[in-house]
Design a protein around this motif. Structure first.
Motif, PDB file in Angstrom:
ATOM      1  N   ALA A 318      63.481  61.649  14.127  1.00 36.37           N
ATOM      2  CA  ALA A 318      64.932  61.777  13.998  1.00 36.37           C
ATOM      3  C   ALA A 318      65.577  60.472  14.439  1.00 36.37           C
ATOM      4  O   ALA A 318      65.263  59.943  15.500  1.00 36.37           O
ATOM      5  CB  ALA A 318      65.430  62.943  14.831  1.00 36.37           C
ATOM      6  N   GLY A 319      66.474  59.940  13.628  1.00 38.94           N
ATOM      7  CA  GLY A 319      67.097  58.646  13.900  1.00 38.94           C
ATOM      8  C   GLY A 319      66.542  57.526  13.054  1.00 38.94           C
ATOM      9  O   GLY A 319      67.167  56.456  12.950  1.00 38.94           O
ATOM     10  N   ASP A 320      65.352  57.727  12.447  1.00 40.94           N
ATOM     11  CA  ASP A 320      64.807  56.726  11.538  1.00 40.94           C
ATOM     12  C   ASP A 320      65.679  56.627  10.285  1.00 40.94           C
ATOM     13  O   ASP A 320      66.323  57.606   9.872  1.00 40.94           O
ATOM     14  CB  ASP A 320      63.383  57.082  11.112  1.00 40.94           C
ATOM     15  N   ILE A 321      65.672  55.462   9.677  1.00 41.17           N
ATOM     16  CA  ILE A 321      66.297  55.289   8.364  1.00 41.17           C
ATOM     17  C   ILE A 321      65.177  55.229   7.344  1.00 41.17           C
ATOM     18  O   ILE A 321      64.334  54.323   7.366  1.00 41.17           O
ATOM     19  CB  ILE A 321      67.161  54.020   8.316  1.00 41.17           C
ATOM     20  N   LEU A 322      65.139  56.229   6.502  1.00 38.23           N
ATOM     21  CA  LEU A 322      64.071  56.355   5.509  1.00 38.23           C
ATOM     22  C   LEU A 322      64.412  55.492   4.303  1.00 38.23           C
ATOM     23  O   LEU A 322      65.405  55.744   3.599  1.00 38.23           O
ATOM     24  CB  LEU A 322      63.918  57.819   5.116  1.00 38.23           C
ATOM     25  N   LEU A 323      63.579  54.462   4.069  1.00 39.90           N
ATOM     26  CA  LEU A 323      63.853  53.505   2.991  1.00 39.90           C
ATOM     27  C   LEU A 323      63.119  53.850   1.702  1.00 39.90           C
ATOM     28  O   LEU A 323      63.697  53.738   0.611  1.00 39.90           O
ATOM     29  CB  LEU A 323      63.454  52.093   3.441  1.00 39.90           C
ATOM     30  N   GLU A 324      61.845  54.262   1.816  1.00 36.97           N
ATOM     31  CA  GLU A 324      61.048  54.576   0.629  1.00 36.97           C
ATOM     32  C   GLU A 324      60.280  55.869   0.857  1.00 36.97           C
ATOM     33  O   GLU A 324      59.858  56.172   1.986  1.00 36.97           O
ATOM     34  CB  GLU A 324      60.061  53.435   0.318  1.00 36.97           C
ATOM     35  N   TRP A 325      60.095  56.601  -0.244  1.00 39.05           N
ATOM     36  CA  TRP A 325      59.328  57.839  -0.213  1.00 39.05           C
ATOM     37  C   TRP A 325      58.509  57.907  -1.504  1.00 39.05           C
ATOM     38  O   TRP A 325      59.058  57.794  -2.596  1.00 39.05           O
ATOM     39  CB  TRP A 325      60.244  59.054  -0.099  1.00 39.05           C
ATOM     40  N   ALA A 326      57.213  58.042  -1.353  1.00 41.66           N
ATOM     41  CA  ALA A 326      56.299  58.120  -2.491  1.00 41.66           C
ATOM     42  C   ALA A 326      56.411  56.888  -3.386  1.00 41.66           C
ATOM     43  O   ALA A 326      56.331  56.982  -4.623  1.00 41.66           O
ATOM     44  CB  ALA A 326      56.542  59.393  -3.297  1.00 41.66           C
ATOM     45  N   GLY A 327      56.621  55.735  -2.731  1.00 39.63           N
ATOM     46  CA  GLY A 327      56.698  54.487  -3.502  1.00 39.63           C
ATOM     47  C   GLY A 327      58.026  54.243  -4.164  1.00 39.63           C
ATOM     48  O   GLY A 327      58.186  53.233  -4.855  1.00 39.63           O
ATOM     49  N   GLN A 328      59.015  55.107  -3.976  1.00 34.36           N
ATOM     50  CA  GLN A 328      60.315  54.970  -4.616  1.00 34.36           C
ATOM     51  C   GLN A 328      61.383  54.694  -3.562  1.00 34.36           C
ATOM     52  O   GLN A 328      61.398  55.322  -2.496  1.00 34.36           O
ATOM     53  CB  GLN A 328      60.678  56.247  -5.387  1.00 34.36           C
TER      54      GLN A 328
END
Length: 473
Positions: A318-328
């Motif tokens: 919690a608090g992370d900034i998610l930049l990519e998911w599954a290469g996208q």
């Protein structure tokens, strides 16, 4: 001579002090007698009365009418008997659940784990066919279900609330209880918890309602506070009022019971109706000003992570900034939800997050749609004819460590001796220690009798498996 005596007396009486002296002596005598009588004890002239005999003690409430007490006890019995129809035992451990909607039960996370494991074990039977039986009838015979297994699969798990919803298509038609109007419930009113003891017998615990809040969109969890002692609680118990209407449920947890009011249950049922899946990672759009300060062109803010959905440490905090998911690249919250739902449960997904001022690459294993980690497949003991999964000791449910039998092959070697839900604790007097003890079970000779120590419904029993009959030439 006589004349002389008379003359003498006449002289005495004739003296002037004679009479006063006599009178003084008389007065002195009276005073002395009065003083003596005053110091003497007084005597009551009336005769004494006899003391009353001591009577035995009499109960002050001997005339109390017991009819109201007997009526009240009978009333609780009738209420419990009415609620009993919505209590259903789930899975191999016969964990109680409460019917809250047609074909839908509510119970604990422990029951959810058992149902998931049992379902996985049944699907695994396709690769576990009898080797020594060439009869096609045995291959085509469907796997029999135990009487306690009336649940098909888990519909929804809420780790925050510590409960799960189950689908129970195999139940006999039964109507759930009518939900009580929380607006009419007032503190101090009589309520009761109705559940099942480990023996399967009905248990009723009366108490009082302390408070029952109404759920809103901002606070979907409606607390339910009651003064009820439930040492018998397993799985779930129904909390009802004097009209047998459902106020909520009490759900067994690792530390203490969790009381969930009906509005919260209704919110969970609404989630089922809308088909909303459970996502282990919840995100929101990243504010443009924040993205500019961090020098990021895309990404979403991780608001919440259900850590219980992962068997080990969660890949995202919690608090992370998610930049990519599954290469996208993740542009916004809607894009992330689409990418998350697209991944198959159990698949490995590469991710990139922004944390502590730097980019961190990692991998996430997609959990199930019920936000629970996927269970490992059970061990198959083909020669004995059953599948089992090693279970560590669970002190909260008084369950020891052992191999919990998930399914028994019909007409297999242990059929009729070992049952689903049994936990095999020992073999031939030796305690089984950890998952590696699977080798002990696989090395058992079919030509010898086997003594199993089994934990069955809260008790240890010793079961003898006779030696297999020698094959005729």
């Amino acid at each position: 001579m006589e004349d002389h005596r008379e003359s003498k007396l006449s002289r005495v009486f004739a003296r002037p002090l004679f009479i006063p002296s006599v009178l003084g002596l008389l007065v002195l005598g009276v005073l002395i007698e009065g003083s003596v009588n005053r110091n003497a004890p007084s005597v009551d002239p009336t005769p004494p009365e006899s003391e009353p005999a001591i009577q035995p003690l009499v109960a002050m409430r001997s005339g109390l009418d017991k009819a109201p007490l007997e009526y009240f006890s009978e009333y609780w019995f009738q209420l419990g008997d009415d609620v009993r129809r919505v209590l259903v035992e789930i899975g191999p451990s016969h964990t109680p659940g409460v019917l809250v909607a047609p074909g839908v039960l509510i119970s604990s996370l422990y029951a959810a784990d058992e149902v998931r494991n049992l379902k996985a074990s049944r699907e695994a039977w396709q690769s576990l066919a009898p080797k020594d039986n060439d009869s096609s009838e045995a291959d085509d015979e469907p796997l029999a279900k135990s009487p306690a297994e009336s649940v098909d699969h888990v519909l929804l798990v809420d780790a925050d609330l510590g409960l799960a919803l189950f689908q129970a298509p195999g139940l006999q038609p039964a109507e759930p209880l009518v939900a009580a109007d929380s607006g009419l419930s007032y503190p101090g009113s009589l309520v009761a918890a109705v559940g099942l003891a480990p023996s399967g017998r009905l248990r009723i615990a009366p108490g009082h309602l302390e408070s029952s809040a109404v759920a809103t969109n901002d606070t979907p969890f409606a607390p339910l506070e009651v003064t009820i002692n439930m040492p018998f609680l397993r799985g779930a118990a129904a909390i009802v009022d004097l009209n047998s209407e459902l106020l909520g449920v009490a759900v067994d947890g690792p530390a203490e019971p969790r009381f969930v009011a009906w509005p919260t249950i209704q919110a969970l049922l609404d989630r089922l109706d809308h088909g909303e899946p459970c996502r282990a990672i919840e995100v929101s759009d990243l504010d443009a000003a924040a993205a500019k300060i961090l020098n990021l062109s895309n990404g979403v803010l991780t608001e919440k992570v259900r850590t219980g959905a992962y068997p080990s440490a969660a890949p995202v905090r919690a608090g992370d900034i998610l930049l990519e998911w599954a290469g996208q690249p993740v542009a916004d919250a809607a894009a992330f939800q689409a990418l998350y739902d697209k991944a198959e449960p159990g698949s490995h997904v590469p991710i990139v997050v922004w944390r502590d001022g730097r980019r961190i690459r990692g991998e996430a294993v997609t959990p199930g749609t019920d936000c629970r980690p996927l269970a490992d497949p059970p061990e198959m003991f083909a020669d004995l004819g059953f599948t089992a999964r090693w279970m560590n000791a669970d002190e909260a449910h008084d369950r020891p460590a052992g191999w919990q039998v998930a399914a028994v092959l019909p007409k297999g070697r242990v059929d009729g001796v070992i049952q689903e839900g049994d936990e095999i604790l020992s073999v031939n007097g030796r305690t089984l220690q950890g998952p590696r003890s699977a080798r002990t079970l696989t090395r058992l000779e079919s030509t010898q009798s086997i003594l199993f120590g089994v934990w069955r419904r809260g008790r240890v029993v010793m079961l003898v498996l006779p030696a297999a009959e020698a094959a005729t030439p």
